[in-house]
Design a protein around this motif. Structure first.
Motif, mmCIF file in Angstrom:
data_model
loop_
_atom_site.group_PDB
_atom_site.id
_atom_site.type_symbol
_atom_site.label_atom_id
_atom_site.label_comp_id
_atom_site.label_asym_id
_atom_site.label_seq_id
_atom_site.Cartn_x
_atom_site.Cartn_y
_atom_site.Cartn_z
ATOM 1 N N VAL A 95 3.483 21.400 10.283
ATOM 2 C CA VAL A 95 3.275 19.721 10.309
ATOM 3 C C VAL A 95 2.236 19.768 9.138
ATOM 4 O O VAL A 95 1.062 20.240 9.066
ATOM 5 N N THR A 96 2.530 18.788 8.024
ATOM 6 C CA THR A 96 1.808 18.613 6.837
ATOM 7 C C THR A 96 1.578 17.190 6.480
ATOM 8 O O THR A 96 2.468 16.198 6.916
ATOM 9 N N VAL A 97 0.760 16.726 5.814
ATOM 10 C CA VAL A 97 0.666 15.502 5.275
ATOM 11 C C VAL A 97 1.382 15.061 4.007
ATOM 12 O O VAL A 97 1.446 16.159 3.112
ATOM 13 N N LEU A 98 2.281 14.124 3.797
ATOM 14 C CA LEU A 98 2.811 13.390 2.578
ATOM 15 C C LEU A 98 2.028 12.351 2.125
ATOM 16 O O LEU A 98 2.295 11.258 2.398
ATOM 17 N N PRO A 99 1.162 12.560 1.141
ATOM 18 C CA PRO A 99 0.262 11.538 0.869
ATOM 19 C C PRO A 99 1.030 10.282 -0.076
ATOM 20 O O PRO A 99 1.932 10.798 -0.806
ATOM 21 N N GLY A 100 0.765 9.173 0.448
ATOM 22 C CA GLY A 100 1.366 8.090 -0.552
ATOM 23 C C GLY A 100 2.746 7.923 -0.596
ATOM 24 O O GLY A 100 3.476 7.880 -1.462
ATOM 25 N N GLY A 160 -4.946 10.538 3.027
ATOM 26 C CA GLY A 160 -4.543 11.767 2.650
ATOM 27 C C GLY A 160 -4.864 12.950 3.925
ATOM 28 O O GLY A 160 -4.568 14.152 3.673
ATOM 29 N N ASN A 161 -5.011 12.499 5.006
ATOM 30 C CA ASN A 161 -5.071 13.352 6.251
ATOM 31 C C ASN A 161 -4.083 12.866 7.587
ATOM 32 O O ASN A 161 -4.123 11.847 7.441
ATOM 33 N N LEU A 162 -4.117 13.754 8.272
ATOM 34 C CA LEU A 162 -3.555 13.651 9.657
ATOM 35 C C LEU A 162 -4.789 13.814 10.684
ATOM 36 O O LEU A 162 -5.896 14.616 10.558
ATOM 37 N N ASN A 163 -4.469 13.550 11.815
ATOM 38 C CA ASN A 163 -5.443 13.415 12.677
ATOM 39 C C ASN A 163 -4.929 14.252 13.940
ATOM 40 O O ASN A 163 -3.787 14.209 14.541
ATOM 41 N N ILE A 218 0.768 -1.360 -0.058
ATOM 42 C CA ILE A 218 0.145 -0.082 0.022
ATOM 43 C C ILE A 218 1.050 1.335 0.029
ATOM 44 O O ILE A 218 2.028 1.283 0.569
ATOM 45 N N ALA A 219 0.402 2.161 -0.697
ATOM 46 C CA ALA A 219 0.972 3.687 -0.501
ATOM 47 C C ALA A 219 0.598 4.305 0.737
ATOM 48 O O ALA A 219 -0.332 4.826 0.489
ATOM 49 N N MET A 220 1.474 4.217 1.683
ATOM 50 C CA MET A 220 1.286 4.758 2.954
ATOM 51 C C MET A 220 1.531 6.304 3.144
ATOM 52 O O MET A 220 2.574 6.936 2.487
ATOM 53 N N ASP A 221 0.669 7.014 3.504
ATOM 54 C CA ASP A 221 0.890 8.389 3.896
ATOM 55 C C ASP A 221 1.946 8.573 5.130
ATOM 56 O O ASP A 221 1.919 7.659 6.046
ATOM 57 N N MET A 222 2.427 9.771 5.100
ATOM 58 C CA MET A 222 3.518 10.064 6.073
ATOM 59 C C MET A 222 3.347 11.624 6.688
ATOM 60 O O MET A 222 2.388 12.213 6.008
ATOM 61 N N GLY A 223 3.620 11.926 7.717
ATOM 62 C CA GLY A 223 3.607 13.285 8.072
ATOM 63 C C GLY A 223 4.994 13.923 7.776
ATOM 64 O O GLY A 223 6.086 13.295 7.850
ATOM 65 N N LEU A 224 5.149 15.489 7.874
ATOM 66 C CA LEU A 224 6.443 16.042 7.760
ATOM 67 C C LEU A 224 6.244 17.189 8.490
ATOM 68 O O LEU A 224 5.366 18.272 8.712
#
Length: 331
Positions: free
Chosen positions: A314-319, A218-221, A124-130
């Motif tokens: 802090v931002t999301v890095l999709p996939g 595509g989101n963070l919590n 799976i292409a997993m999101d990360m945070g930045l």
């Protein structure tokens, strides 16, 4: 081409990792026909990263998070040479592996489970945070309750597991909260909090069992914890404990939760009284230490490791990374 096998040489899992290395190498060679190289984040070279077909992260959430962060940087630099990652759950906390369906009921089966996922070639292409330019897999955190997770030493965690966190969490109840300025997806608020978490899996680590779909939405919590009394502190502890120790969920959510794509956090002031004392006596809760200089900003964490201080963007890095998962994992 090679397979890079990452293991934290400073963590308690390194000895078992070294003992398993022969088995890992033999199994991977049989699957891929390629040699394996045992390394860690401190010593892996850019040349090794560029010549690898895949990576294996063996350890707990800290080790896995650091490996995924390194691979995310590689994927950003070389988008046409993305490196898939296998995870062998072998730490005190294996929250991410559990979310991905890679946590075996019997720890001795973790290697076989990971190798089976690699054999099926399902990723799976997993999101990360930045956070301030640094990728993270699980969470960004700030506040006295959040900092409690860094206090137990390696020997203590090895001997007592999750119970090693009880003492520092109790001490954190008497830490003074901060007043924060938060800008989330363009919306600005100010709030008092004993902890703020920005998580990649949905509410990970706070008593809400996640699933793999939350790692690719595509989101963070954004979680804001501001317990006002002993009952609320106990509620948070019970929610966390029931989930972590027994994989159980509770209905109450003693914090505020928001789905976000970007968050800016900065501490404005440290409050005068621990929230627990303020509600019990009661005492006035006023700003006492205005946070003016960077040295006064509270410390932050990413994936359980000390990171820096606020302010933080802090931002999301999709996939951002590709992770091998079992066929049974729900996407």
């Amino acid at each position: 081409m090679t397979t890079l096998v990452f293991c934290n040489q400073e963590a308690g899992s390194f000895e078992s990792c070294s003992q398993e290395m022969g088995s890992i190498s033999d199994c991977l060679s049989e699957l891929t026909g390629e040699p394996s190289i045992l390394t860690d984040i401190k010593h892996v070279t850019d040349e090794q990263m560029s010549s690898a077909s895949r990576a294996i992260a063996m350890g707990g959430d800290g080790t896995v998070g650091r490996v995924l962060a390194r691979v995310a940087k590689h994927n950003i630099s070389f988008p046409n040479k993305r490196m898939p990652v296998g995870i062998i759950a072998a730490g005190t906390g294996n929250l991410l592996a559990d979310t991905l369906g890679l946590k075996a009921e019997n720890p001795q089966d973790a290697l076989a489970l990971a190798l089976k996922a690699i054999e099926t070639k399902r990723t799976i292409a997993m999101d990360m945070g930045l956070a301030n330019g640094t990728p993270f897999a699980l969470d960004f955190a700030v506040g006295p309750v959040a900092m409690a997770v860094t206090e137990p030493g390696k020997m203590e965690k090895g001997s007592h597991g999750m119970f090693s966190y009880v003492r520092p969490l109790m001490k954190a109840m008497f830490g003074r909260p901060y007043r924060f300025a938060i800008e989330a997806d363009g919306h600005k608020i100010e709030c008092d909090a004993s902890a703020i978490f920005i998580t990649n899996p949905h509410e990970m680590g706070i008593g809400q069992r996640g699933d793999a779909s939350s790692l690719r939405d595509g989101n963070l919590n954004l979680l804001i914890l501001d317990p006002q009394n002993l009952d609320e502190y106990v509620g948070i502890a019970m929610r966390f404990g029931a989930w972590f120790l027994g994989s159980a969920e509770t209905d109450q959510t003693p914090y505020k939760s928001f789905d976000v794509k970007s968050v800016k956090i900065e501490a404005i002031s440290e409050l005068s009284t621990p929230q627990l004392l303020s509600s019990a006596l009661p005492l006035p809760q006023d700003p006492v230490n205005e946070v003016v200089h960077k040295d006064d900003q509270p410390a932050t964490l990413i994936d359980g490791d000390e990171f820096g201080t606020t302010p933080a963007m802090v931002t999301v890095l999709p996939g951002a990374v590709d992770v091998f998962v079992p066929l049974s994992t729900t996407l």
